[in-house]
Design a protein around this motif. Structure first.
Motif, PDB file in Angstrom:
ATOM      1  N   ALA A  71       0.850  -1.194   0.000  1.00 47.18           N
ATOM      2  CA  ALA A  71       0.000   0.000   0.000  1.00 47.18           C
ATOM      3  C   ALA A  71       0.885   1.244   0.000  1.00 47.18           C
ATOM      4  CB  ALA A  71      -0.897  -0.005   1.226  1.00 47.18           C
ATOM      5  N   ILE A  72       0.482   2.230  -0.794  1.00 44.57           N
ATOM      6  CA  ILE A  72       1.190   3.513  -0.826  1.00 44.57           C
ATOM      7  C   ILE A  72       0.167   4.637  -0.777  1.00 44.57           C
ATOM      8  CG2 ILE A  72       3.236   2.684  -2.065  1.00 44.57           C
ATOM      9  CD1 ILE A  72       1.949   3.961  -4.616  1.00 44.57           C
ATOM     10  N   ARG A  78       3.846   6.596  -8.489  1.00 42.52           N
ATOM     11  CA  ARG A  78       4.874   6.593  -9.534  1.00 42.52           C
ATOM     12  C   ARG A  78       4.395   5.694 -10.670  1.00 42.52           C
ATOM     13  NH1 ARG A  78       9.547   5.507  -5.444  1.00 42.52           N
ATOM     14  NH2 ARG A  78       9.321   3.398  -6.215  1.00 42.52           N
ATOM     15  N   ALA A  79       4.984   5.888 -11.824  1.00 42.17           N
ATOM     16  CA  ALA A  79       4.631   5.078 -12.993  1.00 42.17           C
ATOM     17  C   ALA A  79       4.693   3.593 -12.638  1.00 42.17           C
ATOM     18  CB  ALA A  79       5.577   5.383 -14.148  1.00 42.17           C
ATOM     19  N   GLY A  80       3.660   2.863 -13.048  1.00 36.66           N
ATOM     20  CA  GLY A  80       3.592   1.431 -12.814  1.00 36.66           C
ATOM     21  C   GLY A  80       2.789   1.038 -11.591  1.00 36.66           C
ATOM     22  N   ASP A  81       2.427   2.007 -10.743  1.00 32.81           N
ATOM     23  CA  ASP A  81       1.615   1.690  -9.571  1.00 32.81           C
ATOM     24  C   ASP A  81       0.175   1.419 -10.001  1.00 32.81           C
ATOM     25  OD1 ASP A  81       3.791   2.114  -7.879  1.00 32.81           O
ATOM     26  OD2 ASP A  81       3.226   4.192  -7.435  1.00 32.81           O
ATOM     27  N   LEU A  82      -0.531   0.627  -9.212  1.00 30.67           N
ATOM     28  CA  LEU A  82      -1.940   0.376  -9.468  1.00 30.67           C
ATOM     29  C   LEU A  82      -2.761   1.395  -8.683  1.00 30.67           C
ATOM     30  CD1 LEU A  82      -2.188  -3.520  -9.215  1.00 30.67           C
ATOM     31  CD2 LEU A  82      -1.597  -2.098 -11.191  1.00 30.67           C
ATOM     32  N   VAL A  83      -3.790   1.939  -9.316  1.00 29.91           N
ATOM     33  CA  VAL A  83      -4.710   2.859  -8.646  1.00 29.91           C
ATOM     34  C   VAL A  83      -6.098   2.222  -8.643  1.00 29.91           C
ATOM     35  CG1 VAL A  83      -3.465   5.012  -9.000  1.00 29.91           C
ATOM     36  CG2 VAL A  83      -4.951   4.180 -10.808  1.00 29.91           C
ATOM     37  N   PHE A  84      -6.745   2.300  -7.503  1.00 31.04           N
ATOM     38  CA  PHE A  84      -8.046   1.661  -7.317  1.00 31.04           C
ATOM     39  C   PHE A  84      -9.094   2.701  -6.966  1.00 31.04           C
ATOM     40  CE2 PHE A  84      -4.944  -1.602  -6.569  1.00 31.04           C
ATOM     41  CZ  PHE A  84      -5.511  -2.747  -7.103  1.00 31.04           C
ATOM     42  N   PHE A  85     -10.296   2.444  -7.451  1.00 30.62           N
ATOM     43  CA  PHE A  85     -11.432   3.316  -7.222  1.00 30.62           C
ATOM     44  C   PHE A  85     -12.594   2.444  -6.778  1.00 30.62           C
ATOM     45  CE2 PHE A  85      -8.606   4.885 -10.419  1.00 30.62           C
ATOM     46  CZ  PHE A  85      -8.401   6.201 -10.051  1.00 30.62           C
ATOM     47  N   ARG A  86     -13.496   3.039  -5.993  1.00 29.59           N
ATOM     48  CA  ARG A  86     -14.655   2.278  -5.522  1.00 29.59           C
ATOM     49  C   ARG A  86     -15.859   3.199  -5.446  1.00 29.59           C
ATOM     50  NH1 ARG A  86     -13.917  -0.720   0.051  1.00 29.59           N
ATOM     51  NH2 ARG A  86     -13.727   1.444   0.695  1.00 29.59           N
ATOM     52  N   ARG A  87     -16.957   2.691  -5.972  1.00 25.70           N
ATOM     53  CA  ARG A  87     -18.228   3.442  -5.931  1.00 25.70           C
ATOM     54  C   ARG A  87     -19.350   2.440  -5.726  1.00 25.70           C
ATOM     55  NH1 ARG A  87     -21.979   5.441 -10.299  1.00 25.70           N
ATOM     56  NH2 ARG A  87     -23.169   7.068  -9.256  1.00 25.70           N
ATOM     57  N   ARG A  88     -20.050   2.603  -4.615  1.00 27.45           N
ATOM     58  CA  ARG A  88     -21.181   1.712  -4.297  1.00 27.45           C
ATOM     59  C   ARG A  88     -20.785   0.243  -4.393  1.00 27.45           C
ATOM     60  NH1 ARG A  88     -25.332   4.677  -8.088  1.00 27.45           N
ATOM     61  NH2 ARG A  88     -25.316   6.722  -7.096  1.00 27.45           N
ATOM     62  N   GLY A  89     -19.639  -0.091  -3.871  1.00 27.75           N
ATOM     63  CA  GLY A  89     -19.200  -1.484  -3.850  1.00 27.75           C
ATOM     64  C   GLY A  89     -18.564  -1.977  -5.140  1.00 27.75           C
ATOM     65  N   VAL A  90     -18.633  -1.196  -6.200  1.00 28.68           N
ATOM     66  CA  VAL A  90     -18.018  -1.588  -7.473  1.00 28.68           C
ATOM     67  C   VAL A  90     -16.573  -1.106  -7.465  1.00 28.68           C
ATOM     68  CG1 VAL A  90     -18.073  -1.313  -9.977  1.00 28.68           C
ATOM     69  CG2 VAL A  90     -20.213  -1.483  -8.689  1.00 28.68           C
ATOM     70  N   VAL A 111     -10.726   1.403 -23.289  1.00 26.61           N
ATOM     71  CA  VAL A 111      -9.401   1.703 -22.751  1.00 26.61           C
ATOM     72  C   VAL A 111      -9.063   3.149 -23.078  1.00 26.61           C
ATOM     73  CG1 VAL A 111      -6.943   1.128 -22.787  1.00 26.61           C
ATOM     74  CG2 VAL A 111      -8.650  -0.704 -22.919  1.00 26.61           C
ATOM     75  N   THR A 112      -8.689   3.879 -22.046  1.00 23.52           N
ATOM     76  CA  THR A 112      -8.446   5.307 -22.170  1.00 23.52           C
ATOM     77  C   THR A 112      -7.469   5.766 -21.093  1.00 23.52           C
ATOM     78  OG1 THR A 112      -9.566   7.440 -22.394  1.00 23.52           O
ATOM     79  CG2 THR A 112     -10.378   5.985 -20.664  1.00 23.52           C
ATOM     80  N   ILE A 113      -7.003   6.978 -21.227  1.00 23.58           N
ATOM     81  CA  ILE A 113      -6.172   7.601 -20.201  1.00 23.58           C
ATOM     82  C   ILE A 113      -7.013   8.682 -19.538  1.00 23.58           C
ATOM     83  CG2 ILE A 113      -4.134   9.024 -19.753  1.00 23.58           C
ATOM     84  CD1 ILE A 113      -2.753   7.532 -22.074  1.00 23.58           C
ATOM     85  N   SER A 114      -7.049   8.652 -18.210  1.00 23.26           N
ATOM     86  CA  SER A 114      -7.817   9.624 -17.430  1.00 23.26           C
ATOM     87  C   SER A 114      -6.913  10.263 -16.389  1.00 23.26           C
ATOM     88  CB  SER A 114      -8.997   8.935 -16.734  1.00 23.26           C
ATOM     89  OG  SER A 114      -9.896   8.391 -17.673  1.00 23.26           O
ATOM     90  N   THR A 115      -7.440  11.258 -15.712  1.00 22.18           N
ATOM     91  CA  THR A 115      -6.709  11.970 -14.673  1.00 22.18           C
ATOM     92  C   THR A 115      -7.266  11.609 -13.307  1.00 22.18           C
ATOM     93  OG1 THR A 115      -6.362  13.787 -16.220  1.00 22.18           O
ATOM     94  CG2 THR A 115      -5.982  14.262 -13.893  1.00 22.18           C
ATOM     95  N   VAL A 116      -6.395  11.191 -12.405  1.00 17.32           N
ATOM     96  CA  VAL A 116      -6.808  10.806 -11.061  1.00 17.32           C
ATOM     97  C   VAL A 116      -7.522  11.953 -10.361  1.00 17.32           C
ATOM     98  CG1 VAL A 116      -5.985  10.046  -8.782  1.00 17.32           C
ATOM     99  CG2 VAL A 116      -4.939   9.120 -10.840  1.00 17.32           C
ATOM    100  N   GLU A 117      -7.083  13.178 -10.619  1.00 19.50           N
ATOM    101  CA  GLU A 117      -7.650  14.341  -9.939  1.00 19.50           C
ATOM    102  C   GLU A 117      -8.933  14.862 -10.560  1.00 19.50           C
ATOM    103  OE1 GLU A 117      -4.305  14.411 -10.929  1.00 19.50           O
ATOM    104  OE2 GLU A 117      -3.479  13.853  -8.989  1.00 19.50           O
ATOM    105  N   SER A 118      -9.379  14.273 -11.674  1.00 19.22           N
ATOM    106  CA  SER A 118     -10.625  14.757 -12.282  1.00 19.22           C
ATOM    107  C   SER A 118     -11.791  14.435 -11.353  1.00 19.22           C
ATOM    108  CB  SER A 118     -10.842  14.131 -13.655  1.00 19.22           C
ATOM    109  OG  SER A 118     -11.093  12.746 -13.532  1.00 19.22           O
ATOM    110  N   TYR A 125     -11.656   7.789  -5.672  1.00 18.52           N
ATOM    111  CA  TYR A 125     -10.344   7.195  -5.405  1.00 18.52           C
ATOM    112  C   TYR A 125     -10.424   6.391  -4.111  1.00 18.52           C
ATOM    113  CZ  TYR A 125      -5.487   6.695  -4.076  1.00 18.52           C
ATOM    114  OH  TYR A 125      -4.288   6.169  -3.683  1.00 18.52           O
ATOM    115  N   TRP A 126      -9.815   5.207  -4.121  1.00 19.51           N
ATOM    116  CA  TRP A 126      -9.874   4.310  -2.966  1.00 19.51           C
ATOM    117  C   TRP A 126      -8.487   4.073  -2.383  1.00 19.51           C
ATOM    118  CZ3 TRP A 126     -10.857  -1.578  -3.665  1.00 19.51           C
ATOM    119  CH2 TRP A 126     -10.963  -2.208  -2.428  1.00 19.51           C
ATOM    120  N   MET A 127      -7.562   3.570  -3.207  1.00 16.50           N
ATOM    121  CA  MET A 127      -6.227   3.254  -2.709  1.00 16.50           C
ATOM    122  C   MET A 127      -5.273   3.027  -3.868  1.00 16.50           C
ATOM    123  SD  MET A 127      -6.471  -0.665  -1.434  1.00 16.50           S
ATOM    124  CE  MET A 127      -6.947  -1.977  -2.538  1.00 16.50           C
ATOM    125  N   SER A 128      -3.993   2.879  -3.529  1.00 16.70           N
ATOM    126  CA  SER A 128      -2.957   2.588  -4.527  1.00 16.70           C
ATOM    127  C   SER A 128      -2.043   1.503  -3.991  1.00 16.70           C
ATOM    128  CB  SER A 128      -2.119   3.835  -4.822  1.00 16.70           C
ATOM    129  OG  SER A 128      -2.934   4.863  -5.316  1.00 16.70           O
TER     130      SER A 128
END
Length: 156
Positions: A71-72, A78-90, A111-118, A125-128
């Motif tokens: 966990a970070i 940093r590049a290569g890290d996994l970013v996780f999001f959660r909404r209503r259990g999804v 498949v697209t590129i998005s911004t974490v801060e959008s 955002y949930w965790m990384s």
């Protein structure tokens, strides 16, 4: 070169490598449970993208991928890290690139590129997790040279 400078250079190379591979994925449609270029879901995309670019084997589902690595904090991404999001259990997962951007299989855009801060991603955002092992002092592997070993010692 200091260790910090070497790490920054490694991260920049990794980001460039991940971004170089992105165009071959952008626009592939989202398909829940999909694992092919005809349609892929977020965890299957992350699994394939990470295996192709980092040589790291990940589990198939987001539920299992969330336990990989360490966990970070969001401010440590940093590049290569996994970013996780959660909404209503999804749950949703993507691969962090740099400059606040991540690549993922979006249910609405493929498949697209998005911004974490959008707005949406910032709110959910949930965790990384850092899945790239820290190199020993003086040993900084290049992207695509990192290979994870399974519990039997076999290359994964």
């Amino acid at each position: 070169m200091s260790r910090l400078e070497a790490l920054a250079a490694r991260t920049a190379r990794l980001d460039a490598s991940l971004r170089e591979d992105a165009p071959r994925w952008i626009g592939i449609p989202y398909r829940w449970g999909g694992t092919t270029r005809r349609g892929i879901d977020c965890s299957a995309f992350v699994r394939q993208y990470v295996r192709d670019n980092l040589g790291i084997a990940l589990p198939r589902t987001t539920a299992d991928q969330r336990y990989e690595g360490i966990a970070i904090g969001r401010d440590e991404l940093r590049a290569g890290d996994l970013v996780f999001f959660r909404r209503r259990g999804v749950r949703h997962v993507g691969v962090y690139l740099s400059d606040g951007e991540f690549i993922h299989a979006s249910s609405s855009r493929g498949v697209t590129i998005s911004t974490v801060e959008s707005g949406y991603w910032d709110r959910h955002y949930w965790m990384s997790r850092r899945i790239i092992p820290a190199p020993p002092a003086g040993d900084l592997p290049t992207p695509r040279s990192i290979v994870r070993r399974d519990s039997t010692g076999a290359r994964g």
